[in-house]
Write a protein that holds these residues in place. Structure first.
Motif, PDB file in Angstrom:
ATOM      1  N   THR A 210       0.843  -1.195   0.000  1.00 52.91           N
ATOM      2  CA  THR A 210       0.000   0.000   0.000  1.00 52.91           C
ATOM      3  C   THR A 210       0.874   1.238   0.000  1.00 52.91           C
ATOM      4  N   SER A 211       0.692   2.098  -0.987  1.00 50.08           N
ATOM      5  CA  SER A 211       1.491   3.319  -1.102  1.00 50.08           C
ATOM      6  C   SER A 211       2.975   3.012  -0.946  1.00 50.08           C
ATOM      7  N   GLY A 212       3.406   1.887  -1.536  1.00 49.94           N
ATOM      8  CA  GLY A 212       4.810   1.524  -1.534  1.00 49.94           C
ATOM      9  C   GLY A 212       5.323   0.887  -0.265  1.00 49.94           C
ATOM     10  N   ARG A 213       4.433   0.574   0.667  1.00 47.87           N
ATOM     11  CA  ARG A 213       4.837  -0.027   1.946  1.00 47.87           C
ATOM     12  C   ARG A 213       4.125  -1.359   2.155  1.00 47.87           C
ATOM     13  N   VAL A 214       4.826  -2.303   2.778  1.00 49.92           N
ATOM     14  CA  VAL A 214       4.213  -3.577   3.131  1.00 49.92           C
ATOM     15  C   VAL A 214       3.312  -3.355   4.338  1.00 49.92           C
ATOM     16  N   THR A 215       2.014  -3.695   4.174  1.00 49.29           N
ATOM     17  CA  THR A 215       1.062  -3.498   5.270  1.00 49.29           C
ATOM     18  C   THR A 215       0.524  -4.813   5.821  1.00 49.29           C
ATOM     19  N   ALA A 216       0.768  -5.917   5.141  1.00 49.29           N
ATOM     20  CA  ALA A 216       0.333  -7.219   5.646  1.00 49.29           C
ATOM     21  C   ALA A 216       1.039  -8.312   4.855  1.00 49.29           C
ATOM     22  N   ARG A 217       1.125  -9.489   5.457  1.00 51.50           N
ATOM     23  CA  ARG A 217       1.717 -10.646   4.770  1.00 51.50           C
ATOM     24  C   ARG A 217       1.003 -11.901   5.264  1.00 51.50           C
ATOM     25  N   PHE A 218       0.700 -12.797   4.321  1.00 50.08           N
ATOM     26  CA  PHE A 218      -0.096 -13.973   4.643  1.00 50.08           C
ATOM     27  C   PHE A 218       0.526 -15.229   4.043  1.00 50.08           C
ATOM     28  N   ASP A 219       0.231 -16.361   4.681  1.00 47.24           N
ATOM     29  CA  ASP A 219       0.552 -17.667   4.113  1.00 47.24           C
ATOM     30  C   ASP A 219      -0.442 -17.977   2.995  1.00 47.24           C
ATOM     31  N   GLY A 220       0.065 -18.420   1.853  1.00 45.90           N
ATOM     32  CA  GLY A 220      -0.793 -18.640   0.699  1.00 45.90           C
ATOM     33  C   GLY A 220      -1.852 -19.690   0.925  1.00 45.90           C
ATOM     34  N   ALA A 221      -1.508 -20.782   1.580  1.00 46.96           N
ATOM     35  CA  ALA A 221      -2.486 -21.836   1.831  1.00 46.96           C
ATOM     36  C   ALA A 221      -3.623 -21.337   2.706  1.00 46.96           C
ATOM     37  N   GLU A 222      -3.303 -20.514   3.700  1.00 46.41           N
ATOM     38  CA  GLU A 222      -4.344 -19.960   4.568  1.00 46.41           C
ATOM     39  C   GLU A 222      -5.265 -19.023   3.784  1.00 46.41           C
ATOM     40  N   VAL A 223      -4.700 -18.257   2.873  1.00 45.84           N
ATOM     41  CA  VAL A 223      -5.508 -17.352   2.056  1.00 45.84           C
ATOM     42  C   VAL A 223      -6.426 -18.132   1.126  1.00 45.84           C
ATOM     43  N   ARG A 224      -5.925 -19.244   0.576  1.00 44.90           N
ATOM     44  CA  ARG A 224      -6.783 -20.047  -0.296  1.00 44.90           C
ATOM     45  C   ARG A 224      -7.958 -20.641   0.473  1.00 44.90           C
ATOM     46  N   ALA A 225      -7.730 -20.966   1.742  1.00 47.96           N
ATOM     47  CA  ALA A 225      -8.809 -21.511   2.564  1.00 47.96           C
ATOM     48  C   ALA A 225      -9.826 -20.435   2.932  1.00 47.96           C
ATOM     49  N   ASP A 226      -9.358 -19.202   3.121  1.00 44.95           N
ATOM     50  CA  ASP A 226     -10.247 -18.118   3.541  1.00 44.95           C
ATOM     51  C   ASP A 226      -9.600 -16.790   3.171  1.00 44.95           C
ATOM     52  N   GLN A 227     -10.210 -16.070   2.231  1.00 42.01           N
ATOM     53  CA  GLN A 227      -9.644 -14.807   1.750  1.00 42.01           C
ATOM     54  C   GLN A 227     -10.064 -13.605   2.583  1.00 42.01           C
ATOM     55  N   ALA A 228     -10.820 -13.818   3.650  1.00 42.47           N
ATOM     56  CA  ALA A 228     -11.392 -12.693   4.394  1.00 42.47           C
ATOM     57  C   ALA A 228     -10.307 -11.763   4.936  1.00 42.47           C
ATOM     58  N   ALA A 229      -9.254 -12.335   5.527  1.00 40.43           N
ATOM     59  CA  ALA A 229      -8.212 -11.494   6.124  1.00 40.43           C
ATOM     60  C   ALA A 229      -7.476 -10.690   5.054  1.00 40.43           C
ATOM     61  N   LEU A 230      -7.227 -11.307   3.897  1.00 39.73           N
ATOM     62  CA  LEU A 230      -6.559 -10.595   2.811  1.00 39.73           C
ATOM     63  C   LEU A 230      -7.440  -9.469   2.292  1.00 39.73           C
ATOM     64  N   ARG A 231      -8.714  -9.745   2.114  1.00 41.54           N
ATOM     65  CA  ARG A 231      -9.629  -8.706   1.630  1.00 41.54           C
ATOM     66  C   ARG A 231      -9.747  -7.569   2.638  1.00 41.54           C
ATOM     67  N   GLU A 232      -9.746  -7.922   3.903  1.00 42.65           N
ATOM     68  CA  GLU A 232      -9.800  -6.878   4.935  1.00 42.65           C
ATOM     69  C   GLU A 232      -8.547  -6.016   4.886  1.00 42.65           C
ATOM     70  N   ALA A 233      -7.393  -6.652   4.719  1.00 46.22           N
ATOM     71  CA  ALA A 233      -6.142  -5.899   4.644  1.00 46.22           C
ATOM     72  C   ALA A 233      -6.145  -4.948   3.453  1.00 46.22           C
ATOM     73  N   LEU A 234      -6.686  -5.398   2.329  1.00 43.27           N
ATOM     74  CA  LEU A 234      -6.752  -4.535   1.156  1.00 43.27           C
ATOM     75  C   LEU A 234      -7.748  -3.398   1.354  1.00 43.27           C
ATOM     76  N   ALA A 235      -8.842  -3.688   2.050  1.00 51.44           N
ATOM     77  CA  ALA A 235      -9.845  -2.654   2.290  1.00 51.44           C
ATOM     78  C   ALA A 235      -9.350  -1.601   3.263  1.00 51.44           C
ATOM     79  N   LEU A 236      -8.570  -2.015   4.261  1.00 55.31           N
ATOM     80  CA  LEU A 236      -8.102  -1.093   5.284  1.00 55.31           C
ATOM     81  C   LEU A 236      -6.787  -0.420   4.917  1.00 55.31           C
ATOM     82  N   ALA A 237      -6.119  -0.952   3.871  1.00 59.96           N
ATOM     83  CA  ALA A 237      -4.779  -0.459   3.557  1.00 59.96           C
ATOM     84  C   ALA A 237      -4.708   1.049   3.337  1.00 59.96           C
TER      85      ALA A 237
END
Length: 243
Positions: A210-237
């Motif tokens: 976000t704006s050139g800065r790392v704001t979150a990092r996730f394990d890929g397998a966990e994201v495939r199981a549930d994208q909610a945390a990734l989507r939240e990070a993108l929404a709040l970024a």
């Protein structure tokens, strides 16, 4: 392995990328996801040598390649599939492949040499279209051609800048499957995309930029199981970037 440490880059005296740290191991897929303007293409260009970093380091298997010109970066083993494909409309598929093929004597080419025959085995549609000009190809075929050009440099690291942009869902799934195949061959793949679905589909690690800065990092397998945390990070970024 590709290792980025405190990487900073920008244009005309301005800073776009702020102190990014990331690793992409051999056989791994690291997806960087973020909204338009987050700095994703700046990151890819800094790694590929198209943009000189302001500070920080880019290391390929322990060798510092920071600030090397693009041809040296490519020869060292970093291949780029650029956003927008950038194929030549007047050249045939066969001509593109012949121009791109540069046999490497460099030690350590992952999975052996990528020759034209091997690339066409991986991407058989290109073999069917060898006599067609770049301007006659569909968007998906142009993307396959851009990928083939990068592979013909026998890279150890593959940079993919929004590889599914503008593609139909079926072709998008095909690109994701190809990324998995290439990682299984031992390539390190750095993929950037604005789409959480693309990031989740094939990545071992997903980083939110976000704006050139790392704001979150996730394990890929966990994201495939549930994208909610990734989507939240993108929404709040954007809120985090302003704070």
């Amino acid at each position: 392995m590709l290792e980025l440490t405190s990487l900073t880059a920008g244009y005309h005296g301005g800073t776009v990328l702020h102190g990014l740290d990331a690793e992409v191991p051999a056989g791994g897929v690291h997806a960087v996801v973020g909204h338009n303007g987050a700095g994703k293409t700046t990151l890819v260009h800094a790694v590929a040598g198209l943009l000189r970093p302001g500070s920080g380091t880019v290391r390929l298997d322990g060798t510092d390649v920071t600030g090397w010109p693009p041809h040296r970066v490519a020869h060292a083993g970093i291949g780029l599939v650029p956003q927008g494909r950038r194929v030549f409309g007047s050249l045939t598929v066969a001509e593109h492949l012949l121009l791109a093929h540069r046999p490497r004597r460099r030690a350590g080419a992952v999975g052996g040499e990528w020759g034209i025959g091997r690339v066409l085995d991986l991407l058989p549609r290109l073999g069917e279209r060898r006599g067609h000009r770049g301007g006659e190809l569909s968007g998906g075929e142009q993307q396959m051609l851009a990928l083939a050009r990068a592979l013909l440099g026998s890279p150890r690291v593959l940079l993919l800048d929004e590889p599914t942009e503008g593609l139909a869902p079926g072709l998008t799934r095909q690109v994701h499957a190809l990324v998995g195949t290439l990682a299984a061959e031992g390539l390190a793949v750095l993929l950037v995309s604005p789409s959480p679905e693309s990031a989740a589909a094939c990545a071992d690690t997903v980083t939110v930029l976000t704006s050139g800065r790392v704001t979150a990092r996730f394990d890929g397998a966990e994201v495939r199981a549930d994208q909610a945390a990734l989507r939240e990070a993108l929404a709040l970024a954007p809120l985090r970037a302003e704070g």
